[in-house]
Design a protein around this motif. Structure first.
Motif, PDB file in Angstrom:
ATOM      1  N   ALA A 131       0.760  -1.256   0.000  1.00  0.00           N
ATOM      2  CA  ALA A 131       0.000   0.000   0.000  1.00  0.00           C
ATOM      3  C   ALA A 131       0.786   1.299   0.000  1.00  0.00           C
ATOM      4  O   ALA A 131       0.175   2.376  -0.077  1.00  0.00           O
ATOM      5  N   THR A 132       2.100   1.266   0.071  1.00  0.00           N
ATOM      6  CA  THR A 132       2.830   2.529   0.175  1.00  0.00           C
ATOM      7  C   THR A 132       2.518   3.477  -0.980  1.00  0.00           C
ATOM      8  O   THR A 132       2.332   4.678  -0.798  1.00  0.00           O
ATOM      9  N   LYS A 133       2.449   2.963  -2.206  1.00  0.00           N
ATOM     10  CA  LYS A 133       2.193   3.802  -3.382  1.00  0.00           C
ATOM     11  C   LYS A 133       0.709   3.859  -3.766  1.00  0.00           C
ATOM     12  O   LYS A 133       0.362   4.418  -4.799  1.00  0.00           O
ATOM     13  N   MET A 134      -0.149   3.302  -2.938  1.00  0.00           N
ATOM     14  CA  MET A 134      -1.582   3.284  -3.238  1.00  0.00           C
ATOM     15  C   MET A 134      -2.146   4.713  -3.243  1.00  0.00           C
ATOM     16  O   MET A 134      -1.813   5.519  -2.387  1.00  0.00           O
TER      17      MET A 134
ATOM     18  N   ALA B 293      -9.838   0.483   1.049  1.00  0.00           N
ATOM     19  CA  ALA B 293      -9.793   1.901   1.423  1.00  0.00           C
ATOM     20  C   ALA B 293      -8.877   2.169   2.608  1.00  0.00           C
ATOM     21  O   ALA B 293      -8.440   3.310   2.808  1.00  0.00           O
ATOM     22  N   THR B 294      -8.581   1.136   3.402  1.00  0.00           N
ATOM     23  CA  THR B 294      -7.768   1.342   4.607  1.00  0.00           C
ATOM     24  C   THR B 294      -6.486   0.506   4.589  1.00  0.00           C
ATOM     25  O   THR B 294      -5.851   0.333   5.627  1.00  0.00           O
ATOM     26  N   LEU B 295      -6.122  -0.012   3.436  1.00  0.00           N
ATOM     27  CA  LEU B 295      -4.929  -0.857   3.326  1.00  0.00           C
ATOM     28  C   LEU B 295      -3.676  -0.027   3.590  1.00  0.00           C
ATOM     29  O   LEU B 295      -3.503   1.067   3.023  1.00  0.00           O
ATOM     30  N   HIS B 296      -2.791  -0.548   4.453  1.00  0.00           N
ATOM     31  CA  HIS B 296      -1.589   0.186   4.841  1.00  0.00           C
ATOM     32  C   HIS B 296      -0.330  -0.647   4.579  1.00  0.00           C
ATOM     33  O   HIS B 296      -0.398  -1.837   4.265  1.00  0.00           O
ATOM     34  N   TYR B 297       0.790   0.039   4.766  1.00  0.00           N
ATOM     35  CA  TYR B 297       2.098  -0.613   4.659  1.00  0.00           C
ATOM     36  C   TYR B 297       2.181  -1.828   5.577  1.00  0.00           C
ATOM     37  O   TYR B 297       1.795  -1.769   6.745  1.00  0.00           O
ATOM     38  N   TRP B 298       2.673  -2.915   5.031  1.00  0.00           N
ATOM     39  CA  TRP B 298       2.951  -4.169   5.749  1.00  0.00           C
ATOM     40  C   TRP B 298       1.700  -4.922   6.192  1.00  0.00           C
ATOM     41  O   TRP B 298       1.787  -5.884   6.945  1.00  0.00           O
ATOM     42  N   ASP B 299       0.506  -4.499   5.735  1.00  0.00           N
ATOM     43  CA  ASP B 299      -0.708  -5.277   6.016  1.00  0.00           C
ATOM     44  C   ASP B 299      -0.687  -6.563   5.188  1.00  0.00           C
ATOM     45  O   ASP B 299      -0.107  -6.608   4.091  1.00  0.00           O
ATOM     46  N   ASN B 300      -1.339  -7.575   5.701  1.00  0.00           N
ATOM     47  CA  ASN B 300      -1.563  -8.813   4.937  1.00  0.00           C
ATOM     48  C   ASN B 300      -3.005  -8.812   4.449  1.00  0.00           C
ATOM     49  O   ASN B 300      -3.935  -8.608   5.242  1.00  0.00           O
ATOM     50  N   TRP B 301      -3.187  -9.106   3.156  1.00  0.00           N
ATOM     51  CA  TRP B 301      -4.516  -8.972   2.554  1.00  0.00           C
ATOM     52  C   TRP B 301      -4.725 -10.061   1.510  1.00  0.00           C
ATOM     53  O   TRP B 301      -3.869 -10.304   0.662  1.00  0.00           O
ATOM     54  N   VAL B 302      -5.893 -10.726   1.601  1.00  0.00           N
ATOM     55  CA  VAL B 302      -6.308 -11.690   0.576  1.00  0.00           C
ATOM     56  C   VAL B 302      -7.747 -11.354   0.199  1.00  0.00           C
ATOM     57  O   VAL B 302      -8.554 -10.963   1.048  1.00  0.00           O
ATOM     58  N   PHE B 303      -8.065 -11.552  -1.079  1.00  0.00           N
ATOM     59  CA  PHE B 303      -9.346 -11.048  -1.570  1.00  0.00           C
ATOM     60  C   PHE B 303      -9.757 -11.794  -2.832  1.00  0.00           C
ATOM     61  O   PHE B 303      -8.938 -12.163  -3.665  1.00  0.00           O
ATOM     62  N   LEU B 304     -11.072 -12.025  -2.951  1.00  0.00           N
ATOM     63  CA  LEU B 304     -11.653 -12.531  -4.190  1.00  0.00           C
ATOM     64  C   LEU B 304     -12.889 -11.694  -4.483  1.00  0.00           C
ATOM     65  O   LEU B 304     -13.845 -11.692  -3.707  1.00  0.00           O
ATOM     66  N   GLY B 305     -12.846 -10.940  -5.574  1.00  0.00           N
ATOM     67  CA  GLY B 305     -13.947 -10.057  -5.923  1.00  0.00           C
ATOM     68  C   GLY B 305     -14.355 -10.205  -7.375  1.00  0.00           C
ATOM     69  O   GLY B 305     -13.959 -11.147  -8.060  1.00  0.00           O
ATOM     70  N   GLU B 306     -15.152  -9.251  -7.829  1.00  0.00           N
ATOM     71  CA  GLU B 306     -15.710  -9.306  -9.179  1.00  0.00           C
ATOM     72  C   GLU B 306     -15.940  -7.891  -9.687  1.00  0.00           C
ATOM     73  O   GLU B 306     -16.330  -7.000  -8.939  1.00  0.00           O
TER      74      GLU B 306
ATOM     75  N   LYS C 208     -20.756  -6.127  -1.230  1.00  0.00           N
ATOM     76  CA  LYS C 208     -19.400  -6.425  -0.791  1.00  0.00           C
ATOM     77  C   LYS C 208     -19.118  -7.923  -0.900  1.00  0.00           C
ATOM     78  O   LYS C 208     -19.988  -8.750  -0.632  1.00  0.00           O
ATOM     79  N   SER C 209     -17.921  -8.248  -1.287  1.00  0.00           N
ATOM     80  CA  SER C 209     -17.542  -9.653  -1.403  1.00  0.00           C
ATOM     81  C   SER C 209     -17.423 -10.282  -0.012  1.00  0.00           C
ATOM     82  O   SER C 209     -16.874  -9.676   0.909  1.00  0.00           O
ATOM     83  N   PRO C 210     -17.912 -11.523   0.138  1.00  0.00           N
ATOM     84  CA  PRO C 210     -17.741 -12.210   1.419  1.00  0.00           C
ATOM     85  C   PRO C 210     -16.360 -12.859   1.548  1.00  0.00           C
ATOM     86  O   PRO C 210     -16.024 -13.398   2.592  1.00  0.00           O
ATOM     87  N   PHE C 211     -15.566 -12.770   0.482  1.00  0.00           N
ATOM     88  CA  PHE C 211     -14.265 -13.433   0.457  1.00  0.00           C
ATOM     89  C   PHE C 211     -13.144 -12.404   0.562  1.00  0.00           C
ATOM     90  O   PHE C 211     -12.577 -11.949  -0.443  1.00  0.00           O
ATOM     91  N   GLU C 212     -12.837 -12.020   1.789  1.00  0.00           N
ATOM     92  CA  GLU C 212     -11.779 -11.042   2.016  1.00  0.00           C
ATOM     93  C   GLU C 212     -11.292 -11.145   3.461  1.00  0.00           C
ATOM     94  O   GLU C 212     -12.086 -11.316   4.385  1.00  0.00           O
ATOM     95  N   LYS C 213      -9.976 -11.044   3.646  1.00  0.00           N
ATOM     96  CA  LYS C 213      -9.395 -11.032   4.986  1.00  0.00           C
ATOM     97  C   LYS C 213      -8.273 -10.005   5.030  1.00  0.00           C
ATOM     98  O   LYS C 213      -7.554  -9.788   4.048  1.00  0.00           O
ATOM     99  N   LEU C 214      -8.135  -9.375   6.187  1.00  0.00           N
ATOM    100  CA  LEU C 214      -7.089  -8.372   6.381  1.00  0.00           C
ATOM    101  C   LEU C 214      -6.457  -8.556   7.752  1.00  0.00           C
ATOM    102  O   LEU C 214      -7.152  -8.730   8.753  1.00  0.00           O
ATOM    103  N   LEU C 215      -5.131  -8.544   7.766  1.00  0.00           N
ATOM    104  CA  LEU C 215      -4.382  -8.568   9.024  1.00  0.00           C
ATOM    105  C   LEU C 215      -3.510  -7.322   9.051  1.00  0.00           C
ATOM    106  O   LEU C 215      -2.565  -7.190   8.270  1.00  0.00           O
ATOM    107  N   GLN C 216      -3.852  -6.380   9.924  1.00  0.00           N
ATOM    108  CA  GLN C 216      -3.098  -5.140  10.031  1.00  0.00           C
ATOM    109  C   GLN C 216      -2.068  -5.256  11.144  1.00  0.00           C
ATOM    110  O   GLN C 216      -2.413  -5.548  12.293  1.00  0.00           O
ATOM    111  N   LEU C 217      -0.820  -5.023  10.793  1.00  0.00           N
ATOM    112  CA  LEU C 217       0.265  -5.116  11.748  1.00  0.00           C
ATOM    113  C   LEU C 217       0.698  -3.719  12.186  1.00  0.00           C
ATOM    114  O   LEU C 217       0.700  -2.784  11.381  1.00  0.00           O
ATOM    115  N   ASN C 218       1.063  -3.605  13.430  1.00  0.00           N
ATOM    116  CA  ASN C 218       1.507  -2.330  13.965  1.00  0.00           C
ATOM    117  C   ASN C 218       2.928  -2.037  13.478  1.00  0.00           C
ATOM    118  O   ASN C 218       3.868  -2.767  13.771  1.00  0.00           O
ATOM    119  N   LYS C 219       3.082  -0.951  12.720  1.00  0.00           N
ATOM    120  CA  LYS C 219       4.380  -0.686  12.095  1.00  0.00           C
ATOM    121  C   LYS C 219       5.463  -0.319  13.113  1.00  0.00           C
ATOM    122  O   LYS C 219       6.655  -0.400  12.804  1.00  0.00           O
TER     123      LYS C 219
END
Length: 231
Positions: free
Chosen positions: A158-161, A178-191, A197-208
């Motif tokens: 996300a740094t250049k997002m 919309a809230t994706l940040h540096y070093w976050d882990n993100w997986v997604f399946l959309g259309e 909203k897609s039910p297939f999405e996960k986000l793990l936000q790590l404290n930088k």
């Protein structure tokens, strides 16, 4: 005939009788063995432990825990773990992207799939740390309606997002773009142009501030079944 002759006849008769008796016992025993083998089956007599063998559990597509119903595609998306282990994307039991296939990169990794046939359309990755976000924006704008979009982060997503890229990802059904940040882990399946909203999405936000020092390689995994689009 003398006494000696009589004794010889008696001995011979006893020998013949004993031989006949032993032969009958052998024939009867052999017949019983054949009968038992025919009755119970040769495999049971040959290996009594065979009936206790455990049946093998069938493997589900993409190695998922649960099988998918008819007219559904199985998928598994695993994000990268920090900058140590790359992501992998599996769709309908086909490994689409992985380190082994040498088609992943730092940033965001995408696979476009035909929602009707399940065929691969395109794979690509975009460096979100030192790359140019305009390439990601151009890619997202080319996605056709009805196309399934699989995405996985690797290291920095996300740094250049910018706002345009976030909006395009949101239009695919993402909640967290919309809230994706540096070093976050993100997986997604959309259309493309999904109305909800897609039910297939996960986000793990790590404290930088804290997790950057720990540098723990953490990966996100998401698997499931998505309905096949009918023509």
């Amino acid at each position: 005939m003398g006494l000696t002759g009589v004794l010889r006849v008696v001995v011979m008769a006893c020998t013949l009788a004993g031989t006949w008796f032993l032969l009958q016992m052998y024939l009867n025993t052999s017949w019983k063995s054949i009968s038992l083998r025919s009755w119970f089956g040769s495999s049971v007599l040959a290996d009594p432990s065979a009936s206790h063998a455990q049946p093998q559990t069938p493997r589900n597509k993409c190695g998922n825990v649960k099988s998918c119903p008819q007219n559904h595609f199985a998928f598994k998306i695993i994000s990268g773990a920090a900058n140590v282990v790359g992501p992998s994307l599996c769709f309908d039991d086909n490994l689409i992207m992985s380190s082994v296939k040498n088609n992943i990169g730092r940033g965001l990794n995408f696979a476009l799939m035909n929602g009707t046939t399940g065929q691969l359309i395109k794979t690509d990755n975009y460096d979100m740390y030192s790359g140019d976000v305009k390439h990601l924006v151009a890619f997202l704008k080319t996605i056709q309606d009805g196309t399934l979009v699989l995405a996985a982060s690797y290291d920095d997503p996300a740094t250049k997002m910018n706002d345009e890229a976030r909006t395009l990802l949101t239009n695919l059904g993402s909640t967290y773009a919309a809230t994706l940040h540096y070093w976050d882990n993100w997986v997604f399946l959309g259309e493309k142009d999904r109305e909800d909203k897609s039910p297939f999405e996960k986000l793990l936000q790590l404290n930088k501030e804290t997790d950057r020092e720990l540098k723990l390689p953490v990966a996100l995994k998401m698997e499931g079944c998505i309905p096949q689009k009918m023509k």
